[in-house]
Scaffold this active site. Structure first.
Site, PDB file in Angstrom:
ATOM      1  N   TYR A 153      -2.835   4.083  -4.329  1.00  0.00           N
ATOM      2  CA  TYR A 153      -2.683   5.418  -3.676  1.00  0.00           C
ATOM      3  C   TYR A 153      -0.962   5.569  -4.499  1.00  0.00           C
ATOM      4  O   TYR A 153      -0.419   4.744  -4.699  1.00  0.00           O
ATOM      5  CB  TYR A 153      -1.894   5.394  -1.896  1.00  0.00           C
ATOM      6  CG  TYR A 153      -1.379   6.447  -2.299  1.00  0.00           C
ATOM      7  CD1 TYR A 153      -2.695   7.353  -1.077  1.00  0.00           C
ATOM      8  CD2 TYR A 153      -0.005   5.833  -1.282  1.00  0.00           C
ATOM      9  CE1 TYR A 153      -1.628   8.713  -0.521  1.00  0.00           C
ATOM     10  CE2 TYR A 153       0.246   7.458  -0.753  1.00  0.00           C
ATOM     11  CZ  TYR A 153      -0.003   8.218  -0.275  1.00  0.00           C
ATOM     12  OH  TYR A 153       0.557   9.633   0.607  1.00  0.00           O
ATOM     13  N   ASP A 248       2.774   2.011 -11.518  1.00  0.00           N
ATOM     14  CA  ASP A 248       3.348   3.237 -10.482  1.00  0.00           C
ATOM     15  C   ASP A 248       4.794   1.589  -9.314  1.00  0.00           C
ATOM     16  O   ASP A 248       3.231   1.112  -8.692  1.00  0.00           O
ATOM     17  CB  ASP A 248       2.289   3.496  -9.346  1.00  0.00           C
ATOM     18  CG  ASP A 248       2.909   3.833  -8.420  1.00  0.00           C
ATOM     19  OD1 ASP A 248       4.195   4.474  -8.066  1.00  0.00           O
ATOM     20  OD2 ASP A 248       2.379   5.238  -7.461  1.00  0.00           O
ATOM     21  N   LYS A 281      11.061   4.682  -2.648  1.00  0.00           N
ATOM     22  CA  LYS A 281      11.157   3.538  -1.347  1.00  0.00           C
ATOM     23  C   LYS A 281      12.594   2.586  -1.772  1.00  0.00           C
ATOM     24  O   LYS A 281      13.612   3.137  -0.939  1.00  0.00           O
ATOM     25  CB  LYS A 281       9.821   2.736  -1.309  1.00  0.00           C
ATOM     26  CG  LYS A 281       8.372   3.226  -0.406  1.00  0.00           C
ATOM     27  CD  LYS A 281       8.027   2.211  -0.822  1.00  0.00           C
ATOM     28  CE  LYS A 281       6.076   3.504  -0.437  1.00  0.00           C
ATOM     29  NZ  LYS A 281       5.612   3.925   1.132  1.00  0.00           N
TER      30      LYS A 281
HETATM   31  C1  LIG Z   1       2.503   3.183  -4.739  1.00  0.00           C
HETATM   32  C2  LIG Z   1       2.674   4.966  -4.436  1.00  0.00           C
HETATM   33  N1  LIG Z   1       2.587   4.591  -4.957  1.00  0.00           N
HETATM   34  C3  LIG Z   1       3.484   6.704  -4.389  1.00  0.00           C
HETATM   35  C4  LIG Z   1       3.866   6.818  -3.101  1.00  0.00           C
HETATM   36  C5  LIG Z   1       4.012   7.661  -2.761  1.00  0.00           C
HETATM   37  O1  LIG Z   1       5.093   8.030  -2.789  1.00  0.00           O
HETATM   38  P1  LIG Z   1       5.840   8.706  -1.060  1.00  0.00           P
HETATM   39  O2  LIG Z   1       5.507   8.334   0.624  1.00  0.00           O
HETATM   40  O3  LIG Z   1       7.037   8.588  -1.125  1.00  0.00           O
HETATM   41  O4  LIG Z   1       5.542  10.121  -1.616  1.00  0.00           O
HETATM   42  C6  LIG Z   1       3.415   5.528  -2.432  1.00  0.00           C
HETATM   43  C7  LIG Z   1       3.175   5.541  -0.723  1.00  0.00           C
HETATM   44  O5  LIG Z   1       3.442   6.616  -0.721  1.00  0.00           O
HETATM   45  C8  LIG Z   1       2.662   4.637  -3.061  1.00  0.00           C
HETATM   46  O6  LIG Z   1       3.119   3.301  -2.210  1.00  0.00           O
HETATM   47  N1  LIG Z   2       0.480   3.473   1.954  1.00  0.00           N
HETATM   48  C1  LIG Z   2       1.977   4.687   2.251  1.00  0.00           C
HETATM   49  C2  LIG Z   2       3.024   4.074   1.566  1.00  0.00           C
HETATM   50  O1  LIG Z   2       2.683   3.083   0.508  1.00  0.00           O
HETATM   51  C3  LIG Z   2       2.592   4.928   3.364  1.00  0.00           C
HETATM   52  C4  LIG Z   2       3.582   5.608   3.634  1.00  0.00           C
HETATM   53  C5  LIG Z   2       2.680   7.452   3.793  1.00  0.00           C
HETATM   54  O2  LIG Z   2       1.888   7.885   3.418  1.00  0.00           O
HETATM   55  O3  LIG Z   2       3.812   7.773   5.163  1.00  0.00           O
END
Ligand SMILES: Cc1ncc(COP(=O)(O)O)c(C=O)c1O
Ligand SMILES: N[C@H](C=O)CCC(=O)O
Length: 449
Positions: A153, A248, A281
């Site tokens: 993701y 990432d 994060k």
């Molecule tokens: C590996 C990774 N990349 C990108 C994202 C996207 O970050 P955001 O939720 O802050 O848009 C997330 C989690 O949400 C993530 O776990």
């Molecule tokens: N798995 C997602 C981020 O690492 C969970 C956060 C979200 O999408 O709200």
């Protein structure tokens, strides 16, 4: 007209939310989609605990999905945000704090002088960070195709949702409606840890691939650990074809090691380097902040120096920067050692409880991040993660919740420990595990009545 009374139970809170917010949530992973029941409506959090609208407290293993490395509302972080707020909420101009944060991040990545991360651009979300990294890669290479891995993701931008992990996996979706076919066609989705598939994709399309984007260690379909040398293989393969590697670290960055997953691998002797790396994060300590780091030549393609455009009214917001800087400065070696120990204790106890209940499972770690898959063989890729008896997690999750422990509401999400999980919090978790394991043992698949 809105009523100002705050609901006092989760059921009422969820009903009111659903009446005005799609699905009652502002991010689908909060909806208890695969575990069922009523999502918690949280009114406060401190240390290792969150408190819902009814006043009930839970030991929290969600940690805001990662950012709360120090625990919730750490006094040092709260004080930094309060001081920043008193000076003004947002200026739409550069601030000294942004530079301090960039210096801190770049300094942390100088592991054994191997880092080529020389510049950092701040944005507000991980989604923006990965979207921008891809734009830089396309701008640098003048190519269109991107390689991503199924079950990973990278946020919710159009090109990155196909076979995505996290909420897309939880809801069993193949991707997202609303993504134009022409955009989706620019992303090649490959199985994780499959070197032959990667070699074949590059053999077929190598001169069109701008970048491989990979989670530094997969943590959005449960933990999908990169096999030994896999990240190095990705870097070598991409570079051999004139493409870039985007690592990432939105989830792993500054959580599994002071220098993220890359730092962990380097301390263990690896020598690969990503061209671009994304953070989120922990870098914002619980406030909306994320970043893209990379070599100077790539990062200076960004406007105003170069032709790749990226912008943001609230990018580098001073409150978020204050929270991130305070968090990173407080996150010393002792913090990482504590989180590692706490994660080891909880994962070991969970494994023992499931063993005792006779439930087939495998616990997978990426540093202090871990997840439990309900199957008897290792999980190497997304197909393995999907092949587990995920329905057992529903019973497991609710038994833990009933005992006052809040787990991530999906078997595809990682468990997060923090520096605030002290002996008392850990004991509460450990005490709840045997009953949860027994519930998982007696669970039945959804189609069995
Ligand atoms: C590996 C990774 N990349 C990108 C994202 C996207 O970050 P955001 O939720 O802050 O848009 C997330 C989690 O949400 C993530 O776990
Ligand atoms: N798995 C997602 C981020 O690492 C969970 C956060 C979200 O999408 O709200």
């Amino acid at each position: 007209m809105s009523t100002t009374l705050i609901p006092t139970d989760n059921v009422e809170a969820a009903a009111r939310a659903r009446a005005v917010i799609p699905g009652g949530v502002n991010s689908p992973v909060r909806a208890f989609g695969s575990v069922g029941g009523t999502p918690l409506s949280i009114v406060g959090a401190h240390g290792a605990y969150v408190r819902d609208v009814s006043g009930r407290e839970y030991v929290d293993l969600v940690a805001s999905w990662g950012p709360a490395l120090l625990g919730h509302a750490h006094p040092g972080v709260v004080a930094a945000v309060q001081e920043a707020a008193a000076r003004g909420l947002s200026f739409g101009a550069s601030t000294p704090g942004e530079t301090l944060l960039a210096e801190e991040v770049i300094g942390r990545l100088r592991v054994a002088d191997a880092s080529e991360i020389e510049r950092l651009r701040l944005v507000s979300t991980g989604t923006e960070a990965t979207m921008t990294a891809i734009r830089i890669a396309r701008g640098a290479t003048q190519r269109d195709l991107i390689v991503k891995f199924s079950g990973h993701y990278h946020g919710h931008s159009d090109g990155l949702l196909a076979e995505s992990g996290s909420g897309v996996a939880t809801l069993g979706l193949p991707g997202s409606a609303g993504v134009p076919a022409d955009i989706a066609a620019l992303t090649l989705v490959l199985p994780y840890n499959d070197r032959a598939a990667i070699a074949e994709a590059f053999a077929l399309h190598g001169d069109r691939i701008a970048a491989v984007i990979t989670e530094a260690a997969g943590a959005n379909a449960g933990i999908l650990l990169p096999e030994d040398g896999f990240n190095a293989f990705l870097a070598e393969t991409a570079h051999a074809h004139g493409a870039l590697l985007i690592s990432d670290e939105v989830l792993t960055g500054f959580r599994v090691d002071p220098a993220g997953w890359w730092g962990l691998e380097h301390r263990a002797g690896a020598s690969w380097t990503p061209d671009l790396v994304t953070f989120g994060k922990v870098i914002g300590g619980g406030m909306p902040l994320a970043g893209i780091g990379g070599r100077r030549d790539l990062m200076e393609l960004l406007a105003p120096l170069g032709p790749v455009y990226q912008a943001g009214t609230l990018s580098g917001n001073p409150l978020a920067v204050a929270a991130g800087l305070a968090t990173l400065r407080l996150a010393d070696d002792a913090v990482y050692a504590h989180v590692d120990r706490a994660a080891a204790a909880v994962s070991r106890a969970a494994g023992e409880a499931l063993d005792a209940a006779g439930v087939a499972h495998v616990v997978t770690h990426a540093g202090s991040l871990f997840s439990i898959a309900f199957r008897d063989r290792p999980v190497r890729d997304y197909d393995d993660a999907r092949a587990q008896e995920g329905w057992r997690y529903r019973a497991f999750f609710h038994a833990m919740l009933d005992a006052g422990v809040s787990l991530p509401p999906s078997v595809f999400e990682a468990w997060f420990l923090t520096a605030a999980h002290d002996d008392e919090a850990l004991e509460k978790i450990l005490a709840a595990l045997p009953k949860a394991a027994a519930a998982a043992a007696s669970a039945t698949p959804p189609d069995v009545v």
